[in-house]
Scaffold this motif. Structure first.
Motif, PDB file in Angstrom:
ATOM      1  N   GLN A 197       0.828  -1.202   0.000  1.00 45.76           N
ATOM      2  CA  GLN A 197       0.000   0.000   0.000  1.00 45.76           C
ATOM      3  C   GLN A 197       0.871   1.264   0.000  1.00 45.76           C
ATOM      4  N   LEU A 198       0.309   2.357  -0.517  1.00 45.25           N
ATOM      5  CA  LEU A 198       1.050   3.621  -0.604  1.00 45.25           C
ATOM      6  C   LEU A 198       0.554   4.610   0.445  1.00 45.25           C
ATOM      7  N   LYS A 199       1.501   5.412   0.958  1.00 37.82           N
ATOM      8  CA  LYS A 199       1.141   6.432   1.949  1.00 37.82           C
ATOM      9  C   LYS A 199       1.079   7.802   1.283  1.00 37.82           C
ATOM     10  N   THR A 200       0.082   8.597   1.727  1.00 41.62           N
ATOM     11  CA  THR A 200      -0.012  10.000   1.293  1.00 41.62           C
ATOM     12  C   THR A 200      -0.095  10.837   2.566  1.00 41.62           C
ATOM     13  N   ASP A 201      -0.243  12.136   2.414  1.00 47.31           N
ATOM     14  CA  ASP A 201      -0.527  12.957   3.589  1.00 47.31           C
ATOM     15  C   ASP A 201      -1.850  12.441   4.164  1.00 47.31           C
ATOM     16  N   PRO A 202      -1.854  11.940   5.403  1.00 44.26           N
ATOM     17  CA  PRO A 202      -3.080  11.333   5.922  1.00 44.26           C
ATOM     18  C   PRO A 202      -4.252  12.309   5.988  1.00 44.26           C
ATOM     19  N   VAL A 203      -3.941  13.596   6.145  1.00 50.16           N
ATOM     20  CA  VAL A 203      -5.022  14.586   6.245  1.00 50.16           C
ATOM     21  C   VAL A 203      -5.845  14.604   4.947  1.00 50.16           C
ATOM     22  N   ALA A 204      -5.162  14.377   3.818  1.00 46.65           N
ATOM     23  CA  ALA A 204      -5.851  14.445   2.516  1.00 46.65           C
ATOM     24  C   ALA A 204      -6.861  13.325   2.342  1.00 46.65           C
ATOM     25  N   VAL A 205      -6.633  12.197   2.996  1.00 44.24           N
ATOM     26  CA  VAL A 205      -7.464  11.019   2.693  1.00 44.24           C
ATOM     27  C   VAL A 205      -8.258  10.490   3.889  1.00 44.24           C
ATOM     28  N   ARG A 206      -7.954  10.987   5.080  1.00 42.79           N
ATOM     29  CA  ARG A 206      -8.541  10.383   6.282  1.00 42.79           C
ATOM     30  C   ARG A 206     -10.065  10.306   6.204  1.00 42.79           C
ATOM     31  N   ALA A 207     -10.673  11.384   5.712  1.00 37.67           N
ATOM     32  CA  ALA A 207     -12.146  11.419   5.665  1.00 37.67           C
ATOM     33  C   ALA A 207     -12.694  10.419   4.661  1.00 37.67           C
ATOM     34  N   LEU A 208     -11.818   9.886   3.821  1.00 35.12           N
ATOM     35  CA  LEU A 208     -12.272   9.008   2.731  1.00 35.12           C
ATOM     36  C   LEU A 208     -12.076   7.534   3.056  1.00 35.12           C
ATOM     37  N   TRP A 341      -6.940  13.594  -9.961  1.00 36.15           N
ATOM     38  CA  TRP A 341      -6.588  14.151  -8.633  1.00 36.15           C
ATOM     39  C   TRP A 341      -5.184  13.686  -8.294  1.00 36.15           C
ATOM     40  N   GLU A 342      -4.277  14.614  -8.065  1.00 35.28           N
ATOM     41  CA  GLU A 342      -2.890  14.240  -7.798  1.00 35.28           C
ATOM     42  C   GLU A 342      -2.588  14.297  -6.308  1.00 35.28           C
ATOM     43  N   LEU A 343      -2.076  13.205  -5.800  1.00 34.77           N
ATOM     44  CA  LEU A 343      -1.711  13.120  -4.392  1.00 34.77           C
ATOM     45  C   LEU A 343      -0.241  12.735  -4.293  1.00 34.77           C
ATOM     46  N   GLU A 344       0.517  13.471  -3.504  1.00 34.50           N
ATOM     47  CA  GLU A 344       1.928  13.120  -3.369  1.00 34.50           C
ATOM     48  C   GLU A 344       2.062  11.843  -2.531  1.00 34.50           C
ATOM     49  N   ILE A 345       2.921  10.948  -2.988  1.00 40.47           N
ATOM     50  CA  ILE A 345       3.181   9.705  -2.249  1.00 40.47           C
ATOM     51  C   ILE A 345       4.371   9.942  -1.332  1.00 40.47           C
ATOM     52  N   THR A 346       4.151   9.718  -0.036  1.00 39.78           N
ATOM     53  CA  THR A 346       5.204  10.018   0.934  1.00 39.78           C
ATOM     54  C   THR A 346       5.983   8.764   1.345  1.00 39.78           C
ATOM     55  N   GLY A 347       5.459   7.613   1.007  1.00 34.06           N
ATOM     56  CA  GLY A 347       6.156   6.376   1.385  1.00 34.06           C
ATOM     57  C   GLY A 347       5.291   5.181   1.047  1.00 34.06           C
ATOM     58  N   THR A 348       5.770   4.009   1.447  1.00 30.11           N
ATOM     59  CA  THR A 348       4.960   2.795   1.286  1.00 30.11           C
ATOM     60  C   THR A 348       4.817   2.157   2.661  1.00 30.11           C
ATOM     61  N   GLN A 349       3.872   1.262   2.796  1.00 30.09           N
ATOM     62  CA  GLN A 349       3.832   0.463   4.007  1.00 30.09           C
ATOM     63  C   GLN A 349       5.073  -0.437   4.008  1.00 30.09           C
ATOM     64  N   GLY A 350       5.320  -1.123   5.115  1.00 26.07           N
ATOM     65  CA  GLY A 350       6.574  -1.877   5.246  1.00 26.07           C
ATOM     66  C   GLY A 350       6.456  -3.330   4.809  1.00 26.07           C
TER      67      GLY A 350
END
Ligand SMILES: Cc1cc2nc3c(=O)[nH]c(=O)nc-3n(C[C@H](O)[C@H](O)[C@H](O)COP(=O)(O)OP(=O)(O)OC[C@H]3O[C@@H](n4cnc5c(N)ncnc54)[C@H](O)[C@@H]3O)c2cc1C
Length: 417
Positions: A197-208, A341-350
């Protein structure tokens, strides 16, 4: 504590190790073969594959489905292609079901039945399973000496190292296989989690969280489109998941590990139309639904919560405002988001969450026909340990079976003389 002696010792009772043991027995039934497994039972990861259904191969597998040193795979994959895997599993008692996508599952729908069939075949062949036996060192010689964590020594004329990759530690994943190889002079490339899975800024997606859309997603590195996938994309509390996201994760993980730190972006095509077409559609909606509040401007077109999030991002108006308040500029911004919709990817899960390890032992030190080490003759390596990984869809197990068969047959043949 009993010491053990085998003609062939297989380290790791996962997919490739179990196949290697069966192939060795099939080549020379007189050999004493043992499978050493660090966990209390073999095949734990196999049980979890394909969401418990085990996507055991893919009839459309081709080099394009793999990454790393793909050329190394050719000989083993030619010898044991997906259709031959299907026939072999039929012989083990597993009837395969081939889906339109080429993915193959057992007719039973149970990964456990794949493991049962392998274990029953091993028992019928007289292959011994030694569980809770973690190999911690390997000493080469005409009789290899394998030291186990609990102090046991296992001797074997040939060793097949099938200890798997780093993923899912609770299912047997870890670095011990790489460590054993490095101690023998093998080189290992950096390892990264893939099919993850990919990580984004959690604030951008939390509500979703929990919302899905079925459509296209692209991965961009420094604004360059690298690959697109389609399917169900799932929003999570940390970012993005779902089959197309896993498929793209390898590119993201590799880019994010680079020293120059490129910007990695996921582009979500929420609606399957071009921006201009969406703008026209939204303009018509604005006139038809002018009294409706912005909260519901996109209701019926996309998921309601997703629609509200996008409206908030595109226009600085309260959601209680009427749709008639939307300007053409707002509609342009909103249609751009719906089209991509463009979302920056900040990392991946481990590695805990990943399905496969990208990177691994360099293949250059191995014979591609036999999987035998050139640095340590008598040692054979299989499966995910190599610097080879496949996409999602049965490709990783296909490589595990093919490399396991090549190593098992070669090790047994070497003992015929
Ligand atoms: C959740 C999940 C789902 C997946 N689903 C699919 C799918 O549907 N289709 C597909 O193609 N691929 C799938 N994969 C990937 C696939 O399972 C692996 O690529 C494949 O199992 C690798 O085979 P292997 O034999 O190299 O390693 P593994 O199957 O991981 O086996 C390695 C074994 O070695 C043991 N071991 C490790 N170190 C030692 C040691 N030092 N001494 C003794 N034993 C040791 C481990 O406990 C383990 O049992 C999935 C992976 C995960 C995590």
């Amino acid at each position: 504590m009993n010491d053990l002696s085998f003609d062939i010792a297989v380290i790791g009772g996962g997919a490739s190790g179990l196949m290697a043991a069966l192939a060795a027995h099939g080549t020379n039934p007189a050999l004493r073969i043992g499978v050493l497994e660090k966990l209390p039972r073999v095949g734990k990861k196999l049980m979890a594959t394909g969401n418990g259904r085990c996507n055991l191969t893919n009839v459309n597998a081709s080099p394009a489905d793999y990454h790393g040193d793909v050329a190394f795979m050719e000989s083993a994959m030619r010898r044991f292609p997906p259709l031959a895997v299907l026939e072999r599993f039929k012989a083990f008692g597993v009837y395969p079901l081939v889906e339109d996508s080429g993915r193959v599952y057992p007719m039973s729908g149970q990964a456990s039945s794949v493991l049962d069939a392998l274990r029953l075949s091993l028992a019928e062949a007289g292959v011994e399973e030694i569980c809770e036996c973690e190999a911690v060192s390997l000493e080469p010689g005409p009789f290899w000496r394998i030291r186990a964590k609990d102090g046991r020594t296992i001797c074997a004329r040939r060793v097949i190292l099938a200890a798997g990759g780093m993923t899912a530690p609770s299912l047997g994943g870890g670095a011990s296989g790489y460590r054993l190889l490095e101690a023998l002079g093998h080189r290992v490339t950096p390892r990264l989690p893939a099919l993850v899975q990919l990580k984004t800024d959690p604030v951008a997606v939390r509500a979703l969280k929990g919302i899905k859309y079925d459509g296209q997603i692209d991965i961009l590195v420094d604004n360059r489109l690298m690959r697109s996938e389609t399917g169900e994309v799932l929003f999570t509390e940390y970012g993005l998941s779902g089959p197309p996201v896993l498929q793209l994760s390898r590119i993201a993980a590799a880019a994010l590990s680079r020293r120059n730190k490129p910007v990695v972006t996921a582009r979500l095509h929420i609606l399957p139309f071009k921006g201009d077409d969406i703008r026209g559609m939204l303009a018509a909606r604005r006139s038809q639904l002018s009294a409706r509040s912005l909260e519901n401007f996109l209701t019926g077109l996309v998921n309601k919560r997703l629609g509200q999030t996008l409206v908030k991002l595109a226009c600085p108006l309260p959601l209680t405002a009427a749709s008639s308040a939307l300007t053409d500029a707002h509609l342009a911004a909103l249609s751009a988001l719906l089209a991509g919709w463009e979302l920056e990817i900040t990392g991946t899960q481990g590695f805990e969450q990943a399905q496969v390890t990208a990177g691994g032992v360099r293949t250059g030190d191995f014979d591609p026909d036999t999987m035998e080490s050139r640095r340590a003759p008598g040692l054979y390596v299989t499966g995910e340990l190599y610097d080879i990984d496949g996409d999602c869809g049965g490709f990783n197990l296909q490589w595990a079976w093919a490399s396991g068969l090549a190593a098992g047959e070669a090790a047994a043949k070497a003992l015929k003389n």
